[in-house]
Design a protein around this motif. Structure first.
Motif, PDB file in Angstrom:
ATOM      1  N   CYS A  78      -4.191  -2.666  14.769  1.00 47.08           N
ATOM      2  CA  CYS A  78      -5.603  -2.384  15.016  1.00 47.08           C
ATOM      3  C   CYS A  78      -6.251  -3.367  15.987  1.00 47.08           C
ATOM      4  CB  CYS A  78      -6.382  -2.394  13.706  1.00 47.08           C
ATOM      5  SG  CYS A  78      -5.497  -1.615  12.340  1.00 47.08           S
ATOM      6  N   CYS A  81      -7.188  -2.997  19.887  1.00 45.91           N
ATOM      7  CA  CYS A  81      -8.449  -2.349  20.281  1.00 45.91           C
ATOM      8  C   CYS A  81      -9.651  -2.988  19.592  1.00 45.91           C
ATOM      9  CB  CYS A  81      -8.425  -0.866  19.934  1.00 45.91           C
ATOM     10  SG  CYS A  81      -7.193   0.029  20.882  1.00 45.91           S
ATOM     11  N   HIS A  82      -9.532  -3.166  18.266  1.00 46.61           N
ATOM     12  CA  HIS A  82     -10.715  -3.606  17.510  1.00 46.61           C
ATOM     13  C   HIS A  82     -10.958  -5.105  17.601  1.00 46.61           C
ATOM     14  CE1 HIS A  82     -11.887   0.209  15.646  1.00 46.61           C
ATOM     15  NE2 HIS A  82     -10.587   0.496  15.716  1.00 46.61           N
ATOM     16  N   ARG A 107     -23.721   0.774  10.379  1.00 45.33           N
ATOM     17  CA  ARG A 107     -23.099   2.009   9.887  1.00 45.33           C
ATOM     18  C   ARG A 107     -21.675   1.757   9.377  1.00 45.33           C
ATOM     19  NH1 ARG A 107     -19.890   6.144  11.480  1.00 45.33           N
ATOM     20  NH2 ARG A 107     -19.472   5.245  13.516  1.00 45.33           N
ATOM     21  N   ARG A 126     -12.083   9.224  19.604  1.00 43.96           N
ATOM     22  CA  ARG A 126     -11.071   8.810  20.593  1.00 43.96           C
ATOM     23  C   ARG A 126      -9.955   7.995  19.976  1.00 43.96           C
ATOM     24  NH1 ARG A 126     -15.018   5.545  23.560  1.00 43.96           N
ATOM     25  NH2 ARG A 126     -16.045   5.862  21.593  1.00 43.96           N
ATOM     26  N   MET A 127     -10.067   7.693  18.687  1.00 46.63           N
ATOM     27  CA  MET A 127      -8.990   6.908  18.055  1.00 46.63           C
ATOM     28  C   MET A 127      -7.916   7.827  17.490  1.00 46.63           C
ATOM     29  SD  MET A 127      -9.225   4.270  14.891  1.00 46.63           S
ATOM     30  CE  MET A 127      -7.865   4.382  13.743  1.00 46.63           C
ATOM     31  N   TYR A 130      -2.968   7.099  12.662  1.00 48.96           N
ATOM     32  CA  TYR A 130      -1.834   6.185  12.533  1.00 48.96           C
ATOM     33  C   TYR A 130      -0.954   6.543  11.336  1.00 48.96           C
ATOM     34  CZ  TYR A 130      -3.371   3.447  16.375  1.00 48.96           C
ATOM     35  OH  TYR A 130      -3.682   3.063  17.653  1.00 48.96           O
TER      36      TYR A 130
HETATM   37  C1  HEC Z   1      -6.026   2.417  20.835  1.00 43.22           C
HETATM   38  C2  HEC Z   1      -7.211   1.759  20.331  1.00 43.22           C
HETATM   39  C3  HEC Z   1      -7.445   1.748  18.827  1.00 43.22           C
HETATM   40  C4  HEC Z   1      -6.579   1.312  17.842  1.00 43.22           C
HETATM   41  C5  HEC Z   1      -5.183   0.731  18.025  1.00 43.22           C
HETATM   42  C6  HEC Z   1      -7.271   1.481  16.595  1.00 43.22           C
HETATM   43  N1  HEC Z   1      -8.515   1.998  16.812  1.00 43.22           N
HETATM   44 FE1  HEC Z   1      -9.955   2.325  15.410  1.00 43.22          FE
HETATM   45  N2  HEC Z   1     -11.182   3.071  16.830  1.00 43.22           N
HETATM   46  C7  HEC Z   1     -10.917   3.130  18.177  1.00 43.22           C
HETATM   47  C8  HEC Z   1     -11.998   3.785  18.874  1.00 43.22           C
HETATM   48  C9  HEC Z   1     -12.089   4.046  20.383  1.00 43.22           C
HETATM   49  C10 HEC Z   1     -12.949   4.125  17.880  1.00 43.22           C
HETATM   50  C11 HEC Z   1     -14.254   4.890  18.076  1.00 43.22           C
HETATM   51  C12 HEC Z   1     -13.880   6.354  17.889  1.00 43.22           C
HETATM   52  C13 HEC Z   1     -14.986   7.293  18.249  1.00 43.22           C
HETATM   53  O1  HEC Z   1     -16.019   7.270  17.548  1.00 43.22           O
HETATM   54  O2  HEC Z   1     -14.778   8.067  19.196  1.00 43.22           O
HETATM   55  C14 HEC Z   1     -12.407   3.638  16.602  1.00 43.22           C
HETATM   56  C15 HEC Z   1     -13.068   3.729  15.399  1.00 43.22           C
HETATM   57  C16 HEC Z   1     -12.622   3.165  14.214  1.00 43.22           C
HETATM   58  C17 HEC Z   1     -13.392   3.111  12.981  1.00 43.22           C
HETATM   59  C18 HEC Z   1     -14.819   3.617  12.797  1.00 43.22           C
HETATM   60  C19 HEC Z   1     -14.805   5.068  12.403  1.00 43.22           C
HETATM   61  C20 HEC Z   1     -16.219   5.586  12.278  1.00 43.22           C
HETATM   62  O3  HEC Z   1     -16.572   6.015  11.184  1.00 43.22           O
HETATM   63  O4  HEC Z   1     -16.928   5.590  13.287  1.00 43.22           O
HETATM   64  C21 HEC Z   1     -12.613   2.490  12.061  1.00 43.22           C
HETATM   65  C22 HEC Z   1     -12.971   2.181  10.605  1.00 43.22           C
HETATM   66  C23 HEC Z   1     -11.364   2.176  12.702  1.00 43.22           C
HETATM   67  N3  HEC Z   1     -11.402   2.588  14.009  1.00 43.22           N
HETATM   68  C24 HEC Z   1     -10.313   1.546  12.085  1.00 43.22           C
HETATM   69  C25 HEC Z   1      -9.073   1.297  12.697  1.00 43.22           C
HETATM   70  C26 HEC Z   1      -7.951   0.720  12.013  1.00 43.22           C
HETATM   71  C27 HEC Z   1      -7.959   0.297  10.559  1.00 43.22           C
HETATM   72  C28 HEC Z   1      -6.947   0.640  12.925  1.00 43.22           C
HETATM   73  C29 HEC Z   1      -5.530   0.156  12.715  1.00 43.22           C
HETATM   74  C30 HEC Z   1      -4.723   0.929  11.800  1.00 43.22           C
HETATM   75  C31 HEC Z   1      -7.453   1.140  14.187  1.00 43.22           C
HETATM   76  N4  HEC Z   1      -8.752   1.535  14.009  1.00 43.22           N
HETATM   77  C32 HEC Z   1      -6.733   1.157  15.367  1.00 43.22           C
HETATM   78  C33 HEC Z   1      -9.782   2.656  18.811  1.00 43.22           C
HETATM   79  C34 HEC Z   1      -8.659   2.173  18.161  1.00 43.22           C
END
Ligand code: HEC
Length: 164
Positions: A78, A81-82, A107, A126-127, A130
């Motif tokens: 994660c 990106c995060h 939020r 866009r995420m 996994y």
């Molecule tokens: C390739 C990049 C990427 C990876 C790797 C990634 N994320 Fe994300 N994540 C994003 C993006 C971009 C958003 C915003 C999505 C949207 O709202 O379009 C997001 C949104 C989220 C959100 C918010 C959802 C919401 O309610 O708006 C959470 C929680 C989250 N990710 C958790 C995780 C976790 C836990 C992992 C690892 C397992 C992970 N992400 C891996 C790109 C990524």
């Protein structure tokens, strides 16, 4: 000539079948006779029920081991990106990937561990999902790590990210 080849091809194709139809008459041209075995109603693929059970809330007990596992998996999957502290500033973002929202936004602070597990399982906007790379137990571990990051308020972490 082409036409003749095409015709022969069609005739051969027409002779094929899928092997799943009900067969009352025995055809002497078939080398293998497979019986028709219908899939019983309510059949689920092996492993699915166990997976569903592992995803049901409240999930595994939150222990120091689970949190350590969650932190390690979060760094691998994660944080690119995060960001290590969940502020949406991971290395992939600095190379042009659309930045995710910060976990410290109002939020997202209200998301339950179960909802975070859901985002890992199904993806969000866009995420990508996994589900194929992070097994259910690890999803809970990661979700609790995210909740801990939120509780700590995004304090910069100690180490660099590790690869999966
Ligand atoms: C390739 C990049 C990427 C990876 C790797 C990634 N994320 Fe994300 N994540 C994003 C993006 C971009 C958003 C915003 C999505 C949207 O709202 O379009 C997001 C949104 C989220 C959100 C918010 C959802 C919401 O309610 O708006 C959470 C929680 C989250 N990710 C958790 C995780 C976790 C836990 C992992 C690892 C397992 C992970 N992400 C891996 C790109 C990524």
């Amino acid at each position: 000539m082409r036409l003749a080849v095409a015709c022969i091809g069609l005739v051969l194709l027409a002779a094929c079948d899928t092997g799943t139809e009900q067969r009352d008459a025995v055809s002497s041209t078939r080398a293998v006779q497979r019986p028709y075995v219908p899939v019983p109603p309510g059949t689920i693929a092996r492993g699915t029920a166990a997976q569903q059970a592992a995803l049901a809330p409240p999930g595994p007990e939150v222990t120091p081991d689970l949190l350590a596992r969650g932190e390690e998996r979060f760094r691998a999957f994660c944080s690119p990106c995060h960001g290590l502290s969940g502020r949406g500033d991971g290395t992939v973002v600095s190379r042009g990937f659309p930045p995710p929202p910060s976990y410290h936004e109002e939020r997202l602070r209200t998301l339950s561990p179960e909802q975070i597990v859901g985002v890992i399982t199904h993806g969000r906007g866009r995420m990508f999902p996994y589900a194929d790379r992070v097994p259910p137990e690890d999803r809970w571990a990661i979700a609790h790590h995210v909740k801990r990051l939120q509780a700590e308020g995004g304090v910069p972490p100690r180490q660099e990210a590790v690869s999966p």
